[in-house]
Design an enzyme around this catalytic site. Structure first.
Site, PDB file in Angstrom:
ATOM      1  CE  LYS A 170      -4.170  11.985  -9.713  1.00 13.34           C
ATOM      2  NZ  LYS A 170      -3.174  10.934  -9.790  1.00 13.34           N
ATOM      3  CE1 TYR A 176      -7.802  11.044  -9.218  1.00 13.78           C
ATOM      4  CE2 TYR A 176      -8.283  12.921 -10.636  1.00 13.78           C
ATOM      5  CZ  TYR A 176      -7.705  11.675 -10.450  1.00 13.78           C
ATOM      6  OH  TYR A 176      -7.048  11.056 -11.499  1.00 13.78           O
ATOM      7  CG  ASN A 234      -0.194   4.208 -12.335  1.00 15.17           C
ATOM      8  OD1 ASN A 234      -0.718   4.970 -13.164  1.00 15.17           O
ATOM      9  ND2 ASN A 234      -0.822   3.124 -11.895  1.00 15.17           N
ATOM     10  CG  ASP A 268      -1.809   1.136   1.399  1.00 15.90           C
ATOM     11  OD1 ASP A 268      -1.508   2.201   0.832  1.00 15.90           O
ATOM     12  OD2 ASP A 268      -2.832   0.989   2.088  1.00 15.90           O
ATOM     13  CB  VAL A 269       1.787   3.778  -2.599  1.00 14.83           C
ATOM     14  CG1 VAL A 269       2.249   2.795  -3.651  1.00 14.83           C
ATOM     15  CG2 VAL A 269       0.419   4.370  -2.931  1.00 14.83           C
TER      16      VAL A 269
HETATM   17  P1  NAD Z   1      -7.073   2.045 -11.920  1.00 18.01           P
HETATM   18  O1  NAD Z   1      -8.092   2.129 -10.839  1.00 18.01           O
HETATM   19  O2  NAD Z   1      -7.134   0.939 -12.882  1.00 18.01           O
HETATM   20  O3  NAD Z   1      -5.602   2.067 -11.325  1.00 18.01           O
HETATM   21  C1  NAD Z   1      -5.253   2.603 -10.095  1.00 18.01           C
HETATM   22  C2  NAD Z   1      -4.310   1.622  -9.437  1.00 18.01           C
HETATM   23  O4  NAD Z   1      -3.846   2.174  -8.210  1.00 18.01           O
HETATM   24  C3  NAD Z   1      -5.016   0.290  -9.110  1.00 18.01           C
HETATM   25  O5  NAD Z   1      -4.234  -0.779  -9.593  1.00 18.01           O
HETATM   26  C4  NAD Z   1      -5.077   0.304  -7.600  1.00 18.01           C
HETATM   27  O6  NAD Z   1      -5.006  -0.985  -7.018  1.00 18.01           O
HETATM   28  C5  NAD Z   1      -3.853   1.134  -7.269  1.00 18.01           C
HETATM   29  N1  NAD Z   1      -3.940   1.652  -5.908  1.00 18.01           N
HETATM   30  C6  NAD Z   1      -4.962   2.313  -5.316  1.00 18.01           C
HETATM   31  N2  NAD Z   1      -4.670   2.557  -4.043  1.00 18.01           N
HETATM   32  C7  NAD Z   1      -3.431   2.048  -3.831  1.00 18.01           C
HETATM   33  C8  NAD Z   1      -2.581   1.991  -2.706  1.00 18.01           C
HETATM   34  N3  NAD Z   1      -2.946   2.497  -1.528  1.00 18.01           N
HETATM   35  N4  NAD Z   1      -1.373   1.400  -2.851  1.00 18.01           N
HETATM   36  C9  NAD Z   1      -0.993   0.857  -4.022  1.00 18.01           C
HETATM   37  N5  NAD Z   1      -1.759   0.891  -5.116  1.00 18.01           N
HETATM   38  C10 NAD Z   1      -2.966   1.472  -5.017  1.00 18.01           C
HETATM   39  O7  NAD Z   1      -7.158   3.445 -12.659  1.00 18.01           O
HETATM   40  P2  NAD Z   1      -6.145   4.122 -13.697  1.00 18.01           P
HETATM   41  O8  NAD Z   1      -6.981   4.952 -14.559  1.00 18.01           O
HETATM   42  O9  NAD Z   1      -5.237   3.143 -14.308  1.00 18.01           O
HETATM   43  O10 NAD Z   1      -5.326   5.109 -12.733  1.00 18.01           O
HETATM   44  C11 NAD Z   1      -3.914   5.139 -12.675  1.00 18.01           C
HETATM   45  C12 NAD Z   1      -3.444   6.558 -12.378  1.00 18.01           C
HETATM   46  O11 NAD Z   1      -3.795   7.402 -13.472  1.00 18.01           O
HETATM   47  C13 NAD Z   1      -4.079   7.189 -11.133  1.00 18.01           C
HETATM   48  O12 NAD Z   1      -3.106   7.940 -10.435  1.00 18.01           O
HETATM   49  C14 NAD Z   1      -5.130   8.118 -11.714  1.00 18.01           C
HETATM   50  O13 NAD Z   1      -5.415   9.211 -10.869  1.00 18.01           O
HETATM   51  C15 NAD Z   1      -4.431   8.565 -12.998  1.00 18.01           C
HETATM   52  N6  NAD Z   1      -5.348   9.091 -14.016  1.00 18.01           N
HETATM   53  C16 NAD Z   1      -6.234   8.274 -14.668  1.00 18.01           C
HETATM   54  C17 NAD Z   1      -7.066   8.831 -15.621  1.00 18.01           C
HETATM   55  C18 NAD Z   1      -8.045   8.017 -16.410  1.00 18.01           C
HETATM   56  O14 NAD Z   1      -8.810   8.617 -17.191  1.00 18.01           O
HETATM   57  N7  NAD Z   1      -8.086   6.702 -16.298  1.00 18.01           N
HETATM   58  C19 NAD Z   1      -7.004  10.196 -15.898  1.00 18.01           C
HETATM   59  C20 NAD Z   1      -6.116  10.984 -15.208  1.00 18.01           C
HETATM   60  C21 NAD Z   1      -5.273  10.416 -14.273  1.00 18.01           C
END
Ligand code: NAD
Length: 265
Positions: A168, A164, A92, A65-66
């Site tokens: 960011k 959120y 990420n 857990d990060v």
């Molecule tokens: P996702 O939910 O598939 O991925 C998020 C990942 O973070 C998951 O694998 C989850 O298990 C992990 N995570 C959550 N809490 C955690 C913790 N405490 N410790 C370790 N891992 C943890 O969604 P995604 O879209 O792949 O998101 C990845 C990143 O991209 C995030 O930071 C998100 O804010 C950013 N993002 C996504 C989008 C989008 O449109 N999908 C847009 C902008 C930014």
């Protein structure tokens, strides 16, 4: 110069799904040995590691857990144990806990800040400590590289998602402050800001009627896929981007261009 991450080690947090999964896959395809961090889903992480190994690459999975200091310490210790060095951190992991401000609980606020901002701090700090102890001149021009996964919402305010957007927005100044602090040590730090990428985090917004509405916000006319982000990450991590430092690369099909103003002559 040809893009290659051969003999480099990359750690990707939150890599059992979505963008992190795509980044791990692409970094491995570019030649890096990868550490796939997951919080609660070992199966997809293991599957990804096996598929990388089947293609001749190197990969391990590490639970953690990060937002927890001891988990982050363990994650980096396991990385060193397996591969002896770290060249690339893709911080990420991220999540949303959406609510209008009057209804937002302290727990919802806190969890998002803990993972999206404190988690980024903990991972970046551990990476910097490692980078300082190693000489990687034979594999990379930088002593180490950090890529923070931000969002267009480091720039665009987001009603109903204040926790959120605040996380960011904070990440932007964390990234730029670290870049200012560490550049002279040849530690290269940047962020990627995805727009709307179809993943679990935004399943509802990227399907069906909601997707049509979302497309109005994307001048380039399509919703992004994880490869769009992974390709940018691989480039940023490589020596081809060696002079890119302290920047956020928006990979958003133009979402941050105030598309509502189109046709408003
Ligand atoms: P996702 O939910 O598939 O991925 C998020 C990942 O973070 C998951 O694998 C989850 O298990 C992990 N995570 C959550 N809490 C955690 C913790 N405490 N410790 C370790 N891992 C943890 O969604 P995604 O879209 O792949 O998101 C990845 C990143 O991209 C995030 O930071 C998100 O804010 C950013 N993002 C996504 C989008 C989008 O449109 N999908 C847009 C902008 C930014």
């Amino acid at each position: 110069m040809i893009l290659s991450l051969k003999n480099q080690v990359a750690l990707i947090t939150g890599a059992s799904s979505g963008i992190g999964y795509g980044c791990a896959e692409a970094l491995a395809a570019a030649g890096a040995s990868v550490v796939i961090n997951y919080r609660s889903q070992p199966e997809p992480a293991e599957k990804l590691a096996s598929s990388i190994r089947e293609k001749g690459g190197q990969a391990i999975t590490v639970q953690g857990d990060v937002s927890k200091e001891e988990d982050v310490e363990n994650l980096f210790a396991k990385t060193l144990e397996a591969f002896g060095a770290l060249d690339i951190l893709v911080a990420n992991s991220g999540l949303q806990r959406d609510a209008m401000i009057a209804d937002m609980s302290l727990a919802e606020w806190q969890q998002v800040l803990d993972v999206n901002l404190t988690g980024q701090f903990l991972c970046a700090r551990a990476a910097v400590r490692q980078f300082r102890q190693q000489d990687r001149a034979s594999v990379s021009r930088a002593k180490g590289k950090i890529i923070h996964m931000s969002s267009v919402h480091q720039l665009i305010p987001w009603a109903g998602h204040a926790n959120y957007a605040a996380s960011k927005g904070g990440l932007d100044l964390l990234m730029r402050s670290l870049a200012q602090e560490l550049g002279e040590e040849k530690i290269r730090i940047n962020a990627v800001a995805p727009g709307a990428i179809a993943t679990a985090i935004n399943k509802e917004a990227t399907q069906g009627e909601a997707a049509e509405k979302l497309l109005e916000l994307i001048p380039y006319g399509r919703i992004g896929v994880t490869e769009d982000i992974a390709n940018a990450v691989v480039w940023l991590a490589s020596d081809l981007a060696d002079y890119v430092h302290g920047t956020t690369l928006f990979v958003d099909g133009g979402m941050s261009l105030y598309p509502e103003f189109r046709g408003n002559g």
